[in-house]
Structure formats: C-alpha cells, structure tokens
Scaffold this active site. Structure first.
Site, PDB file in Angstrom:
ATOM      1  N   ASP A 249       1.572   0.158  -2.051  1.00 10.92           N
ATOM      2  CA  ASP A 249       2.109   1.505  -1.884  1.00 10.92           C
ATOM      3  C   ASP A 249       1.624   2.015  -0.525  1.00 10.92           C
ATOM      4  OD1 ASP A 249       3.238   3.979  -2.309  1.00 10.92           O
ATOM      5  OD2 ASP A 249       1.595   4.729  -3.537  1.00 10.92           O
TER       6      ASP A 249
ATOM      7  N   CYS B  33       7.577   6.489  -1.408  1.00 14.42           N
ATOM      8  CA  CYS B  33       8.165   7.756  -1.853  1.00 14.42           C
ATOM      9  C   CYS B  33       9.028   8.289  -0.723  1.00 14.42           C
ATOM     10  CB  CYS B  33       7.101   8.758  -2.273  1.00 14.42           C
ATOM     11  SG  CYS B  33       5.812   9.033  -1.040  1.00 14.42           S
TER      12      CYS B  33
ATOM     13  N   ASP C 207      -8.092   1.535  -0.225  1.00 16.94           N
ATOM     14  CA  ASP C 207      -7.530   2.634   0.553  1.00 16.94           C
ATOM     15  C   ASP C 207      -8.543   3.045   1.615  1.00 16.94           C
ATOM     16  OD1 ASP C 207      -6.300   5.102   1.475  1.00 16.94           O
ATOM     17  OD2 ASP C 207      -5.185   5.093  -0.409  1.00 16.94           O
TER      18      ASP C 207
ATOM     19  N   ARG D 259      -8.273  10.168  -1.108  1.00 17.46           N
ATOM     20  CA  ARG D 259      -7.379   9.522  -2.073  1.00 17.46           C
ATOM     21  C   ARG D 259      -8.171   8.625  -3.022  1.00 17.46           C
ATOM     22  NH1 ARG D 259      -3.459   9.026   2.374  1.00 17.46           N
ATOM     23  NH2 ARG D 259      -4.277   6.946   2.817  1.00 17.46           N
TER      24      ARG D 259
END
Length: 282
Positions: free
Chosen positions: A58, A112, A11, A16
């Site tokens: 993701d 999401c 990431d 995060r």
C-alpha cells in the site's frame, strides 16, 4: 493465521506506525512486528524476509480517492502532473521490489487513488518487466467496477469511487507467481522451424567425422564413435509405438541418428506439453 507465522508491517512514518500498533493491539495479534524502515532498502536475502510468501503493498499515493465526511472529494484530487509522475515512479519501484522476494507467491497492490497513472499504468509497467514470472488474478469477480482495459488483463483489477460505488476511491490488483514448470514448455514456433536445418548441420558434421576416422584407420581397426547408428523406417515405427523413451534415453545424445533425434525431440516436447496440461487442469 490464528496468530501463527510472522507478519511484518513496514513504514517510514512513525505516526502511521503508531496508529498501526494500536490497531494490532486491538486485534490481539501477537504474530505482527512493526518496523520503522524504508521498504525499498529491505534486502531480499534478509533472514526476516527471505521466506515471505504474501505481501500487501500500500504505497504512498496521491490520496485522490479519499472523500470527506460531506461526501465531497478532498482537494488532493487535483494533483500536478509532476507529482503524479514522481509518485508513479516510486510505486513501480516498490511493486517490482515486492515481486522480487524469492519465496513470495502473492502480492496485492492497492492505492486510494483514482488516477490511472498510479494504478493500471503501474501494474502494466511491472508486468512488462517480469518476463512472465507473475500473472494477474481476477480480484472479487462479482465486483462490477473493474480496472480500465489499458492493457490485456486490466479488467482483472478492481476500482471504486464515490460516484460509481458510493465508497472512497481505491484500486486493487493481485499478482500471483506462475509455477516454475509452466515456463518449461514446448519449443517456440521459430525454434521448430529451425529444427530441420540444425539436424542437417549435425548430420554433415557426423559424416565428416566418420570419413576422417575411416581415413585414419585404414588398417580396419574400429575407433570409438566411428560407426553410425542407422534406423530403418519399420524400426522407427516400432520404437514410436511404445519403446521410444526407454530406447532413446539409454543412448547418449551424440550417438543418435537424425531420425532418432527427431523422435527424441518430439517425445520430450510431448511429455512437457502433457505435464503442463495436467497442471493446468488441476
């Protein structure tokens, strides 16, 4: 995995990654490595990643499926078409990058988001450019809220939303690599249609070569390759009954007659089809 193997968490956002590090420590996982890197900049030949078999992707998304604690969709659901376009372009790049690691067998793509442009359309675009290398595997078959049928296998994906499933909104698609031997199938219909013309052309070339050799060897001496191997119908029938493969493989392709070449191609196609059928039935 029982803390065996290697897990790489990548990431660009340090915040995060900090949260992820705490979750990894809480799970007492010792096989996970956190990397503050750009996933799109990772090399498929990197020693750390060239043997990776599974990827959970993701990517950054609109977050339009996240509900607040008051069960209301957050304001991020209202996303401009320009932002959606930029996000989906990035998501397609990231998904294609994940699917190109040489040893990867399965890739999970999840968001999401409730927007089709970030979900089904991204999957559709990636599949269109993969040339049959990967296929979609149905995710949670018992889950009733399926992906939208904007392409052939859309229903293999799953969706969720506060309204339909009383959960946050999300989307999941599972890609699985198609075994290499399944690409090596029987000839396409158009190839089969062109076979008689190809064989006729080869026969004419063979006869022309034989006539040329005959004229150059009037003294009667034999020249290598000058004789044409002929097979009568009874012989063809006999060889087709069990000796076809060993007989044909014992000769060079260029030395086969037209009838034998047809037998050779038919036998090879039959063998390939049988292997594919056996693999599919396993």
């Amino acid at each position: 995995m029982n803390n065996t193997g290697n897990i790489y968490a990548i990431d660009m956002d340090k915040k995060r990654l900090g949260t992820m590090s705490m979750m990894i420590a809480r799970a007492t996982a010792t096989c996970a490595t956190v990397l503050n890197e750009d996933f799109l900049s990772t090399k498929h030949t990197d020693d750390r990643f060239r043997n990776v078999e599974c990827i959970l992707l993701d990517p950054s998304c609109s977050g339009s499926g996240i509900a607040s604690r008051l069960d209301n969709i957050t304001g991020v659901q209202e996303v401009s078409s320009e932002r959606l376009s930029k996000l989906s372009d990035f998501q397609v790049q990231a998904l294609k990058h994940a699917l190109q690691f040489p040893k990867v067998q399965r890739v999970v793509y999840s968001t999401c988001s409730v927007h089709e442009q970030e979900n089904e359309e991204v999957v559709k675009s990636a599949l269109a450019e993969l040339g049959g290398t990967f296929t979609l595997v149905p995710v949670l078959p018992a889950w009733t809220c399926r992906g939208r049928k904007v392409f052939k296998d859309g229903a293999s994906c799953i969706r969720a939303s506060p309204d339909e499933t009383a959960t946050n909104g999300f989307f999941v698609a599972l890609f699985e690599r198609v075994p290499v031997h399944l690409h090596d199938t029987a000839p396409a219909a158009e190839e089969c249609d062109a076979l008689p013309a190809k064989l006729g052309k080869k026969r004419r070339k063979r006869r022309k070569r034989q006539q040329s050799l005959k004229s150059e060897n009037e003294n009667g001496s034999k020249t290598d390759g000058a004789e044409e191997l002929t097979v009568s119908e009874p012989e063809v029938s006999s060889r087709c009954s069990g000796e076809t493969e060993s007989f044909l493989l014992s000769k060079k392709r260029k030395d086969l007659s037209t009838a034998e070449e047809v037998m050779f191609l038919a036998t090879r196609t039959k063998q390939r089809s049988k292997k594919v059928a056996e693999q599919v039935n396993r």
